[in-house]
Design an enzyme around this catalytic site. Structure first.
Site, PDB file in Angstrom:
ATOM      1  N   HIS A 255       0.824  -1.208   0.000  1.00 20.57           N
ATOM      2  CA  HIS A 255       0.000   0.000   0.000  1.00 20.57           C
ATOM      3  C   HIS A 255       0.857   1.256   0.000  1.00 20.57           C
ATOM      4  O   HIS A 255       2.047   1.220   0.343  1.00 20.57           O
ATOM      5  CB  HIS A 255      -0.928   0.019   1.215  1.00 20.57           C
ATOM      6  CG  HIS A 255      -0.183   0.083   2.528  1.00 20.57           C
ATOM      7  ND1 HIS A 255       0.342  -1.041   3.132  1.00 20.57           N
ATOM      8  CD2 HIS A 255       0.158   1.122   3.332  1.00 20.57           C
ATOM      9  CE1 HIS A 255       0.944  -0.698   4.271  1.00 20.57           C
ATOM     10  NE2 HIS A 255       0.857   0.619   4.393  1.00 20.57           N
TER      11      HIS A 255
ATOM     12  N   ARG B 188       9.811  -1.179   3.350  1.00 22.28           N
ATOM     13  CA  ARG B 188       9.718  -0.312   2.180  1.00 22.28           C
ATOM     14  C   ARG B 188      10.013  -1.129   0.923  1.00 22.28           C
ATOM     15  O   ARG B 188      11.084  -1.698   0.781  1.00 22.28           O
ATOM     16  CB  ARG B 188      10.698   0.853   2.344  1.00 22.28           C
ATOM     17  CG  ARG B 188      10.348   2.092   1.544  1.00 22.28           C
ATOM     18  CD  ARG B 188      11.306   3.230   1.863  1.00 22.28           C
ATOM     19  NE  ARG B 188      11.022   3.838   3.156  1.00 22.28           N
ATOM     20  CZ  ARG B 188      11.953   4.187   4.040  1.00 22.28           C
ATOM     21  NH1 ARG B 188      13.234   3.982   3.785  1.00 22.28           N
ATOM     22  NH2 ARG B 188      11.604   4.743   5.172  1.00 22.28           N
TER      23      ARG B 188
END
Length: 320
Positions: free
Chosen positions: A171, A191
């Protein structure tokens, strides 16, 4: 403890942040790159401090450790929830969070399931929500080869939208979006991609490719939401999600509305308007846009009088 805990928010500067936390909510921000307001938090990376009453000056974590009766003496090593407001002036990195088992094993803290209520969204603003890979091998290949246009699933958003983001969901919040986030009390983020941005020292920001592949749900699954709205006098109550981790509600109040506790304690954030929180003992507290507080276990009923939009949350089934 028969009075609410009003909390001092913690403001966090971010590479993608802006000024809306000042412009929209009136917070005294330290720079024009403030991305997060940790509004109700017992996490060590941004602990809220109680502003009123006999517990004034204690952090929420200290209240949890020293005065568990405030929360109905529920079990748990850490206060389980965290409420934030995020201002994305620029795109956030594409990321994914682990579940509890992986987070505790690899990071020493809870995993992170979260949900978003969209406070504001520029026209055409979008989020990244999920991916198109069919297998873990395909996911890893597409990440390592940078096939972002084929991998990432983009969704346009509007003010008032709500998204449930379970752990394992790839997301990102896009530029021009402000959200209220209800999440597990965790700061573990893996990340996946960061648009090749550099940090303050000029180095590329760290990526976590292997961890991301490990924890991402493949194929992507959209959680099923059962959103329900009921009218009770002067309040419209929308139930967005009820999970093991948290239940999240919207209260749209026009006048004088009565509430009964449905959980050991309730987290409350005022997004619009102003009014008064009135308790059975006659105590009254002024509340307005940008106010955040917790209704403790001893407050079983309350009244809110005014015109307000509120997002409230309670601990989910696993945290009661």
């Amino acid at each position: 403890m028969t009075e609410p805990l009003f909390l001092e928010a913690v403001l966090q500067e971010k590479i993608w942040g802006g000024t809306k936390l000042k412009d929209v909510f009136g917070y005294a921000i330290p720079s024009d790159k403030v991305g997060e307001c940790w509004a109700i938090s017992a996490h060590p990376n941004g602990p809220s401090v109680v502003k009123n009453g006999p517990l004034k000056g204690l952090t929420l974590a200290e209240v949890w450790e020293q005065h568990r009766e405030v929360f109905g003496n529920v079990a748990g090593d850490v206060f389980p929830l965290l409420t934030k407001i995020l201002d994305a002036a620029d795109d956030l990195s594409v990321q994914v969070h682990p579940d509890d088992a992986y987070g505790l094993a690899h990071e020493g803290e809870l995993g992170k399931t979260e949900c978003w209520y969209v406070i504001e969204a520029d026209e055409g603003a979008e989020i990244i929500y999920g991916h198109h890979a069919k297998t873990k091998a395909e996911l890893e290949t597409m990440i390592r080869e940078g096939q972002w246009d084929h991998l990432l699933r983009r969704i346009k958003v509007n003010k008032g939208d709500f998204f449930h983001v379970p752990s394992g969901t790839i997301h990102a919040i896009g530029a021009g979006i402000m959200i209220l986030e209800t999440q597990q009390s965790s700061d573990t983020t893996y990340r996946v991609y960061d648009y090749d941005r550099k940090d303050d020292s000029g180095q590329p920001r760290e990526l976590h490719i292997q961890q991301s592949v490990d924890v991402t749900t493949v194929p992507h699954i959209d959680p099923v939401l059962h959103v329900e709205t009921i009218n009770k006098g002067n309040v419209e109550i929308t139930t967005y999600v009820e999970t093991d981790f948290f239940d999240v509600y919207q209260w749209d109040i026009k006048g004088r509305a009565e509430f009964m506790a449905t959980a050991p304690y309730t987290l409350v954030s005022v997004l619009e308007g102003s009014g008064f929180l009135n308790l059975a003992d006659g105590a009254s507290y002024e509340i307005s846009k940008g106010t955040h507080f917790i209704l403790p276990n001893d407050i079983k009923a309350w009244e809110i009088d005014g015109h307000l939009q509120i997002i409230a949350s309670t601990p989910g089934k696993a945290n009661r």
